[in-house]
Scaffold this motif. Sequence first.
Motif, PDB file in Angstrom:
ATOM      1  N   ASP B 307       0.798  -1.230   0.000  1.00 52.69           N
ATOM      2  CA  ASP B 307       0.000   0.000   0.000  1.00 52.69           C
ATOM      3  C   ASP B 307       0.831   1.281   0.000  1.00 52.69           C
ATOM      4  O   ASP B 307       0.287   2.357  -0.146  1.00 52.69           O
ATOM      5  CB  ASP B 307      -0.930   0.032   1.223  1.00 52.69           C
ATOM      6  CG  ASP B 307      -2.043  -0.999   1.104  1.00 52.69           C
ATOM      7  OD1 ASP B 307      -2.274  -1.465  -0.027  1.00 52.69           O
ATOM      8  OD2 ASP B 307      -2.655  -1.341   2.127  1.00 52.69           O
ATOM      9  N   PHE B 308       2.122   1.187   0.257  1.00 52.10           N
ATOM     10  CA  PHE B 308       2.911   2.423   0.337  1.00 52.10           C
ATOM     11  C   PHE B 308       4.361   2.161  -0.080  1.00 52.10           C
ATOM     12  O   PHE B 308       4.794   1.012  -0.153  1.00 52.10           O
ATOM     13  CB  PHE B 308       2.861   3.003   1.757  1.00 52.10           C
ATOM     14  CG  PHE B 308       3.467   2.112   2.805  1.00 52.10           C
ATOM     15  CD1 PHE B 308       4.772   2.296   3.224  1.00 52.10           C
ATOM     16  CD2 PHE B 308       2.721   1.078   3.356  1.00 52.10           C
ATOM     17  CE1 PHE B 308       5.338   1.460   4.184  1.00 52.10           C
ATOM     18  CE2 PHE B 308       3.278   0.235   4.307  1.00 52.10           C
ATOM     19  CZ  PHE B 308       4.586   0.428   4.729  1.00 52.10           C
ATOM     20  N   GLN B 309       5.063   3.231  -0.316  1.00 47.24           N
ATOM     21  CA  GLN B 309       6.477   3.125  -0.669  1.00 47.24           C
ATOM     22  C   GLN B 309       7.307   3.518   0.540  1.00 47.24           C
ATOM     23  O   GLN B 309       7.185   4.627   1.050  1.00 47.24           O
ATOM     24  CB  GLN B 309       6.809   4.057  -1.859  1.00 47.24           C
ATOM     25  CG  GLN B 309       6.056   3.744  -3.130  1.00 47.24           C
ATOM     26  CD  GLN B 309       6.273   2.317  -3.623  1.00 47.24           C
ATOM     27  OE1 GLN B 309       7.334   1.738  -3.420  1.00 47.24           O
ATOM     28  NE2 GLN B 309       5.253   1.749  -4.254  1.00 47.24           N
ATOM     29  N   ASP B 310       8.095   2.594   1.001  1.00 41.83           N
ATOM     30  CA  ASP B 310       8.922   2.818   2.180  1.00 41.83           C
ATOM     31  C   ASP B 310      10.281   3.348   1.740  1.00 41.83           C
ATOM     32  O   ASP B 310      10.816   2.913   0.709  1.00 41.83           O
ATOM     33  CB  ASP B 310       9.111   1.476   2.906  1.00 41.83           C
ATOM     34  CG  ASP B 310       9.314   1.646   4.387  1.00 41.83           C
ATOM     35  OD1 ASP B 310       9.203   2.782   4.874  1.00 41.83           O
ATOM     36  OD2 ASP B 310       9.583   0.634   5.048  1.00 41.83           O
ATOM     37  N   GLY B 311      10.836   4.252   2.518  1.00 48.25           N
ATOM     38  CA  GLY B 311      12.178   4.733   2.226  1.00 48.25           C
ATOM     39  C   GLY B 311      13.156   4.240   3.255  1.00 48.25           C
ATOM     40  O   GLY B 311      12.744   3.728   4.303  1.00 48.25           O
ATOM     41  N   PRO B 312      14.441   4.346   2.987  1.00 45.85           N
ATOM     42  CA  PRO B 312      15.415   3.890   3.987  1.00 45.85           C
ATOM     43  C   PRO B 312      15.297   4.696   5.275  1.00 45.85           C
ATOM     44  O   PRO B 312      15.055   5.897   5.242  1.00 45.85           O
ATOM     45  CB  PRO B 312      16.768   4.118   3.310  1.00 45.85           C
ATOM     46  CG  PRO B 312      16.506   5.001   2.149  1.00 45.85           C
ATOM     47  CD  PRO B 312      15.068   4.872   1.791  1.00 45.85           C
ATOM     48  N   THR B 313      15.439   4.010   6.397  1.00 50.85           N
ATOM     49  CA  THR B 313      15.335   4.665   7.696  1.00 50.85           C
ATOM     50  C   THR B 313      16.654   5.343   8.036  1.00 50.85           C
ATOM     51  O   THR B 313      17.717   4.815   7.714  1.00 50.85           O
ATOM     52  CB  THR B 313      15.007   3.606   8.759  1.00 50.85           C
ATOM     53  OG1 THR B 313      13.855   2.900   8.323  1.00 50.85           O
ATOM     54  CG2 THR B 313      14.734   4.234  10.104  1.00 50.85           C
ATOM     55  N   ALA B 314      16.558   6.469   8.733  1.00 49.46           N
ATOM     56  CA  ALA B 314      17.780   7.229   9.053  1.00 49.46           C
ATOM     57  C   ALA B 314      18.775   6.376   9.822  1.00 49.46           C
ATOM     58  O   ALA B 314      19.961   6.347   9.518  1.00 49.46           O
ATOM     59  CB  ALA B 314      17.412   8.467   9.853  1.00 49.46           C
ATOM     60  N   ILE B 315      18.282   5.634  10.792  1.00 48.87           N
ATOM     61  CA  ILE B 315      19.207   4.842  11.625  1.00 48.87           C
ATOM     62  C   ILE B 315      19.925   3.771  10.800  1.00 48.87           C
ATOM     63  O   ILE B 315      21.072   3.437  11.038  1.00 48.87           O
ATOM     64  CB  ILE B 315      18.481   4.201  12.832  1.00 48.87           C
ATOM     65  CG1 ILE B 315      19.506   3.613  13.797  1.00 48.87           C
ATOM     66  CG2 ILE B 315      17.501   3.145  12.392  1.00 48.87           C
ATOM     67  CD1 ILE B 315      18.900   3.179  15.109  1.00 48.87           C
TER      68      ILE B 315
END
Lengths: 331, 505
Positions: B307-315
């Motif tokens: 349902d969505f596009q995830d981006g890389p997490t800062a951590i």
Amino acid sequence: MFLRELSDCDRIAWDKLTQTYHHGCFMQSWAWANFRELDGYQTFRYGLFSDQLIGGCIFYFYPQRSAANLIFAPAAPILPPNLETEGMRLLLNQAEKLSQGMGADGGAIALRIEPLLSANPEWMGQDFGRSPADLMPSETLWLDLQKSESELFAEMHPKGRYNIRLSQRHGVETVFTSEDTAIPHFYDLFYETAQRQGFLSEPYGFFIKLCQNLFRAGMAEIGFAKYNGEILATILLIYWGDRCTYLYGGRSESDHQVMPVYALHWAAIQRAKQLGHKIYDFYGYSDDPTHAYYKFSRFKRQFGGKVVKTIGAHDYFFYDRLADTILRLLR
Amino acid sequence: MATSLFVEQHTDGIAFYINGELQFHSADEAIYHEYLTIPAIALAAKRFPNQLLRVIICGGGDGLAARDILRFPQVNQIDLVDYSQEVIDLGKQDFASFNQGSLVSPKVAIHIQEAFAFLNRLVQEFCTESIQNYKYHAIICDFTYPASVAETQIYALEWFSLLKQVLMPSGIIATNAVSPDRNTLAFWCIYQTMQAAGLAVKPMQLQIPSFLNHDYGNWGFLLASEKAIICSEVASLDLPSNLRELSLETLQTVFIFDAAIAQTRHSVTIHQKDSSQLLFYLLNRLNISHPNTSTVSLENPQINFLDFQDGPTAIATSNHNFQLHDPMSLETLAQSWLNQLESNPDGLLIPAQHHSHTPEISQEWLGRAKQLLNQIDFPRLIAKLLERSQELPHEIAHDLRELQNKIIKFQQSQSLNEQDSHAISTTSESGLSFNLTTAKVIAIVSLTLLVANLAAPDAVFAKGSTSSSGFMSSSDDGSGLGFLGVMMTVGGIVWLINLANDKQK
């Protein structure tokens, strides 16, 4: 006397040495080292030579990321009579050299040896200290297979004899095999037992690797006790030198009144005797009620035998390596 | 390196193990292989219409992934790269009836090589050849479960960057991963590493009965591309007609994760080739219990990654060049311990170092720190440290010299009057202040000894006890307090001096 790394060409001579050496053990066999390699260990095999191979040691090392590690030598070193001190010095020098060159960014801070001796030998000196953990059980129970079957039977505890006879009356059958097809049947019962008893169990893959290696080397068999066509109990036996060692086992909860485990061990004892082994080693024993082996030990005691104690594992620290590690961390 | 291959015969087929890890059970392998390959190839076919597809399979020597890829008539060429000739031989012979002879298909070219080395060579050759002719429309990674740092390289940032170089723009990568519920952090570590490599990633999970029977948990896959994979694209895939397990309907359910599991993806760091980050996560599991239901409820909220596009997490990406942050290095552990030296000495933990190491074993060893320290000849160690004092900060070297002098004086007074040793000890105790360097040395030596003992459990461990002699079972030396709790309660430096004294006896 000199020391050199052993090659595949030395395998037969090495195995013969460890089989005939009074304190030899399967953990110093070529096939066992191969098995440990499959399980991620590195092995370093060194022989002491004069005209021929007279001693040596297989060192085990589990590579890891940190600079802290140990070199292991279970049931070792194997030292030639009257040359123990010199042989140990050569092996220690080699172990220290190994400690410096191991791993991507680490090494070993100590050598852990475990000669199967009943008293600390002179060659160990003051520099070896008692290890916080053993590589093998330092207290075990041995049956002397040089006695006749009737003597062995007579020397059992009455309950042991009674249960063996009971299993015979019930018609419990026993079978021994070194076919790979036995491995899953063995593991199913072993796992069930480990869960029930609450002890740590190795994963299935451990036994696949162990059995495949040792079966092909003719060093191991799995035994089953069957009743009405169903497998009720199983044991894994290791054959090496004068000894047959009961390494692992398990039993089902069902039909335990037919005493399948008693039938199986008695059959294993008879079989080991027929194969020419002199000792049936129950591999671990303790009279201490707080010890993890205590519950198993009560069962083992039913077969008679004598308690054998060894000095356990001892550590020799490489202080230069240890200081090096500490310095890096202090900086 | 030697490999253990084991084929187990069952009434309902065969099970195949590599180094003791189940690769497939013929009764349910279709679930694994269809979900690994079919969505990726179907997506590639949709994105590259009217083109003959080039596919590479990394691993997959059993031929089962190749079988399912060959279901697509659009696939013109498959390069299969597997390091084991023995597995390939099994694939061609013993498994031929299961893989429908895929490994002898004229479309399949087999390369016996490590996948990393194979692709590295390919990239080098791209420098002189026409790159487009050698790129793949789809890459399928079908690897064995990683059990060492070396084996985790094929989940590293460098690996996924390499895959991108040999992948057509908008081409598809599908990789098997680890269990999202059994190895939650490890699963998200691979996910975030792919994101950090510039790939848009969709996580998938399945229940495979034979894997569940081996206590492997649900099984995870990752589907990725430089160009985002969207819901409508997946919903409209053209699938082969003769699939056994996969359908368009079931495919859309495998992207759904429990929210509790999904949210932990924000707490992991990415994995790089020479680090032990992924192995650390594999050995140090985060157990998240979750109801095993397929319905969304308040008690069991779920997230659908389609349902969505995830981006890389800062951590995940903050430590790209983190040579000093390798979680299993002694340096990192020591830093962590020293930071807690004053703040929370009894809350120290030691991560698992070995696959047979459990948290219970850690706890038991922590309680035995004093026993471990008793093995060490401290005067000898301090002398060794002082031999190289120029390598140490001045204050630490100074403190160590002071400590050495105190030990020498104490030993001298002991030898002068053995009878009064207790009184001397008491006097010393009241006259000495706690020395931070001493505490640091003890902490570091303890940690070193703990890690060394935990890294290589032995046969006696495996028999269900840490020691056959039983002395580890006793609890009269402060077990359960935590090591620094023990250290503080026994009086810091005086304890060390007494240790030194004991060594002399």
